[in-house]
Design a protein around this motif. Sequence first.
Motif, mmCIF file in Angstrom:
data_model
loop_
_atom_site.group_PDB
_atom_site.id
_atom_site.type_symbol
_atom_site.label_atom_id
_atom_site.label_comp_id
_atom_site.label_asym_id
_atom_site.label_seq_id
_atom_site.Cartn_x
_atom_site.Cartn_y
_atom_site.Cartn_z
ATOM 1 N N TYR A 114 0.892 -1.201 -0.184
ATOM 2 C CA TYR A 114 0.037 -0.106 0.147
ATOM 3 C C TYR A 114 0.848 1.411 -0.114
ATOM 4 O O TYR A 114 0.532 2.303 -0.649
ATOM 5 N N ARG A 134 1.279 7.266 -6.503
ATOM 6 C CA ARG A 134 0.290 8.061 -6.799
ATOM 7 C C ARG A 134 0.637 9.370 -6.217
ATOM 8 O O ARG A 134 0.274 10.503 -6.946
ATOM 9 N N SER A 175 -8.446 15.405 -1.934
ATOM 10 C CA SER A 175 -8.961 14.696 -3.032
ATOM 11 C C SER A 175 -7.418 14.524 -4.148
ATOM 12 O O SER A 175 -6.669 15.316 -3.873
ATOM 13 N N ASP A 185 -8.095 8.644 -4.039
ATOM 14 C CA ASP A 185 -7.281 7.455 -4.346
ATOM 15 C C ASP A 185 -5.900 7.657 -4.215
ATOM 16 O O ASP A 185 -4.909 6.973 -4.404
ATOM 17 N N HIS A 214 -12.816 8.724 3.564
ATOM 18 C CA HIS A 214 -13.113 8.183 2.109
ATOM 19 C C HIS A 214 -11.776 7.885 1.211
ATOM 20 O O HIS A 214 -11.763 8.166 0.279
ATOM 21 N N GLN A 215 -10.752 7.377 1.940
ATOM 22 C CA GLN A 215 -9.432 7.137 1.348
ATOM 23 C C GLN A 215 -9.487 5.781 0.705
ATOM 24 O O GLN A 215 -10.102 4.747 1.416
ATOM 25 N N GLU A 216 -8.787 5.426 -0.306
ATOM 26 C CA GLU A 216 -8.631 4.096 -1.023
ATOM 27 C C GLU A 216 -7.682 3.246 -0.421
ATOM 28 O O GLU A 216 -7.475 2.037 -0.188
ATOM 29 N N LEU A 217 -6.544 4.006 -0.157
ATOM 30 C CA LEU A 217 -5.232 3.170 0.067
ATOM 31 C C LEU A 217 -4.685 3.109 1.513
ATOM 32 O O LEU A 217 -3.535 3.453 1.721
ATOM 33 N N GLY A 222 -2.406 5.771 1.720
ATOM 34 C CA GLY A 222 -1.301 5.792 0.877
ATOM 35 C C GLY A 222 0.112 6.171 1.195
ATOM 36 O O GLY A 222 0.666 5.281 2.033
ATOM 37 N N ARG A 278 -15.395 11.973 -4.956
ATOM 38 C CA ARG A 278 -14.996 10.767 -5.499
ATOM 39 C C ARG A 278 -14.202 10.833 -6.823
ATOM 40 O O ARG A 278 -14.340 10.285 -7.823
ATOM 41 N N THR A 292 -11.014 10.540 -9.135
ATOM 42 C CA THR A 292 -9.814 9.356 -8.937
ATOM 43 C C THR A 292 -8.467 10.261 -9.563
ATOM 44 O O THR A 292 -8.451 11.445 -10.032
ATOM 45 N N TRP A 293 -7.338 9.587 -9.123
ATOM 46 C CA TRP A 293 -6.298 10.370 -9.674
ATOM 47 C C TRP A 293 -6.241 10.361 -11.273
ATOM 48 O O TRP A 293 -5.612 11.483 -11.747
#
Lengths: 646, 289, 146
Positions: free
Chosen positions: B114, B121, B181, B184, B192-195, B198, B257, B259-260
């Motif tokens: 991760y 990213r 933002s 991800d 609301h993070q994906e990683l 990160g 929401r 994305t990168w």
Amino acid sequence: MYTQNLTAILILLLVPLFAATLLAVQNRDAIRDCIVGATSAVIVGTSLYLTWAAWTKPIAIDLVSAKEINLGLCIVELIIALAIIGLSIKYLRVLPAILGFIQLALVGIIELFYADSVSVATTFIVNDLTAVMILIIGIIGTLICVYALGYMKDYHHHHAEIPERKPYFFAMLFIFLSAMFGIVLSNSLMWILCFWEVTTLCSFLLIGYSKTPEAVTNSFRAVWMNLIGGIAFTLAIICLLEIEPSGAHLLSISNIIIYPDMTALTIPAAFIAIAGLTKAAQMPFSTWLTGAMVAPTPVSALLHSSTMVKAGVYLLVIFSPIFSHTMVGIMLAFIGAFTFFVTSALAISQSNAKKVLAYSTIANLGLITACAGIGTPESVMAAILLIIFHAVAKGLLFMCVGAVEHRISSRDIEDMDGLLVRLPLLATMMVIGICGMYLAPFGMLIAKWAALVAFLSVPFGWACVILLAFGSAFTLFFWTKWLGKLFMRMNRPAAPETLLRVSEKISVIGTGVLTLICSVGFFFIIYLFIDPYLTSIYKEYSDSMEILVFDNLLMIVLMFVILAILVTAAHFGHVPGRTLSPYLSGRGVDEYGRFRGSLGVYKEAKSANYYMVEYCGEEVLMRPSWVISITLIIILFALAFLEVML
Amino acid sequence: MNLMSAIGGAVMFLFLAPILGGLIFGVDRVLTARMQSRRGPPILQPFYDIDKLWHKERAFANPVEVIFTSGYLVLIAFSGVILFSGGDLLLVVFALALAHTFLLLAAYAANAPYSIVGAERELIGVMVAEPVLLLLAVGFFMVTESFFVAEILSKTVPAILSLPGVFLALFAVLTLKLRKSPFDIATSHHAHQELVKGVTSSLSGRTLAKVEVAHWYETIIILALMFLFFAGAPILGVAAVVVCYFLEVLMDNLFPRVTWKMTVKSLWIITVIFAVANIAVIGVYGGVV
Amino acid sequence: MSSAEKSPWILHYNASSCNGCDIEILAALTPLYDVERFGIINTGNPAHADIFVVTGSVNEQNKEVLKNLYDQIPEPKVVVAVGICAASGGVFRDCYNVSGGIATIIPVDAYVPGCSVRPEALIEGVVKAIGVLEKKRALFDNGGAK
């Protein structure tokens, strides 16, 4: 004093040739080591002496026998053209053969119609720019030759299928060194052309060293593209002879840059620009240099990054007073800046380390081309800084990649994770090289900074700056992800120390130290070499570099201090605390960093970098950039003709 | 440059920027909560967080993280010192890039999947912001004929009149720099993070605290760069910065929401349309100043 | 009241819960309950967390994961067992693959009863755990940083 200097020049030109002969006729490793070592020592010593001599007082030497040498060099040129034609016919390549014939014809025309006027009064000139080039060729060049000693032993061990032709290989390297010295020392364009063709031939033959079908194809691609450059060069000479038929006034570089009627020189300048663009592998001629990466790595390091391709930009840099404030110069700058932009993006999509280095080389040569095209004193300063820092750092990186390849049997960046633990010395040097290529406060960044500031002082420079801004972002991306790879997965147990050959060790460490010294001492390079050169060439130049005000120097020094403290701390500091196992959603990790899957099987978690092939791939970017760059070249010529006619 | 004011600016930055930065983040969190009809934490919450992190156990995925995060903090602060002592804008940009390299290396060296994806990213984010920052320095030079902040500040006509496009591009980049933002890449406090956060996912305790403080410094640097567009009209400048920050929070809540990939595309389209065009117009016609 | 009490960050792990308790945990983040009032953040990352909130019972597959996550949280830390399954295994206690509540693997500092738990109870449980965290931090500080 004169004779001493002349002796030094002759040593630089002839000793490599002599060594090449010796190397060609014997095939024992021990003797080869001795010859290469001794010759390198002589070359380094002589280069240092000549630099010192030129620094105290610029050298200009007239040879009485210049005419005879002229004839000799012409014969060499004819032999080269015939050799290329012969090989093209042998391998059934049409294009190189045709271009070879054209080149032959053009040289013939010069010999038939202008034979009396090709002699140039002053034969050799050593000024501060020449001195810089001599140091690069003399020190980096010989270090790479020494490196090749160890490298080639492993090369044939790893590539058993390739016939071993080491005498031929080393002879070529030294002939090449001699030709490079010839290019930078000569004052006559005719002589430069001859040495230029010699380097083309060396490059051609060395790319084809392994004789695999791929190598042969790529070597012919290199040769036809470079022949276009040679033809453009010859055409430039013919134009110059037409402009000033009496005597060889305009064939002398020292005369050409003080010629009163600059507009008259626009067309030859355009041809010279083409010659420089091909040699420096600028768009649309970039494919020969990426193809040249099939050659053994010392060749890539020596010819295709540190020196030979620099001949192209060197030519542009010495012609930059002619380019300055002309539309031809601006178009040249656009081509260079565009090449920087595109090839930096292309480098993102590559995982082959040598290919990344090749694209980065083209990109930086593009930047130098842009600086030369702008042609103001500030931009020429940036160009020279770029030449120096790029030669050192890129030579280092190529040597590292070559040595790493033989240790891990791969040149793919994806296979280089954890290199700092697996091959600490090589990886450290690689880190120095990468930082030297793009990070503040190291050399290349200072040079790019100088370039950016220089661009802003001319009309349309802002367009180059925009390309530079985006190109720099790409550069940042592909270097940092490579750098990150070296630091990944460091917790695996240290591998047993692999043997690095002595010659490789000397060269890699030597170049690494040079990279650091140049970066820290960039101010002295400017002060000692570049300032005097610019003062001698540009009347309007006063040594007031905008970026080099005290405040900035102070900040750069502070940055070095911070970095030094951090590196020292990382090296010697002991950090108390608990080491946590890496997080992968709670899965267990063993001592090799592998993660335990559901059924108790340990799997290695492999993370690959982003390559963005759908945006930056060769398939996506190549064709549009060919179209754009060819259009730019056509506009360049159109503007050149317009300027003469109006 | 006036030596006293330079040293004064640098010292002020070093001591006040973390305080101001922390407060801004506190207000930000309350504001975000109110926009979501929640109460939100106390305004001093960011300081409580840092204090807590500082007192946690010293733990890391790889000991070099300690050096790398320290390097990140020191170099970010150093970039700010250059800026606030009236130094060269380009040097500020370069120093920021160097600082980010340290953060990325900390994440790369953590050996955790991760963390590495987060680093990649984050690197994309740095790449996207780089041309805007460079063009900003270039734009200021084209308008005021100086890269030095001290001289830019001494101008009486605000540069915003000539550089509205570059300002808009910087505003867009601020979205990225606040790390909320795209979701991800994000490492902020949103849920609301994906990683799993990160780039900072392997950092903990003090190393994480250093990254947080560096982030405060960085935010102040970016806001100061925004303010620079209004040199000559300081009250307007402060108002503009406040409004911009509010809009950022609003945008973050409207588009949680992103994305990168969307970010790269939209930010570079904005950069090309506004910043590049702005520079080109000034290049051809000259600026207002 | 120290900062440990003001900034408890949570790691939520679903051991083998039916998602009933989990939905309530997420409900606690919503505007109605808004746990961020107390500085609580749902980090989703053990390296950042102070409070380990576990739902569901322990089975053979997630034993190791639970232990790993617990180990990856830096000291001082507390564990909250949420729901009856996390406390004792609940209705699944007698299943062949269930070894019981999470206390069989890691030390638990606070139990929140319920099936499923109510957000109010959950918040109270976390606040109780914060009290324990405070004591642990005092102990940890006195013991000196490792």
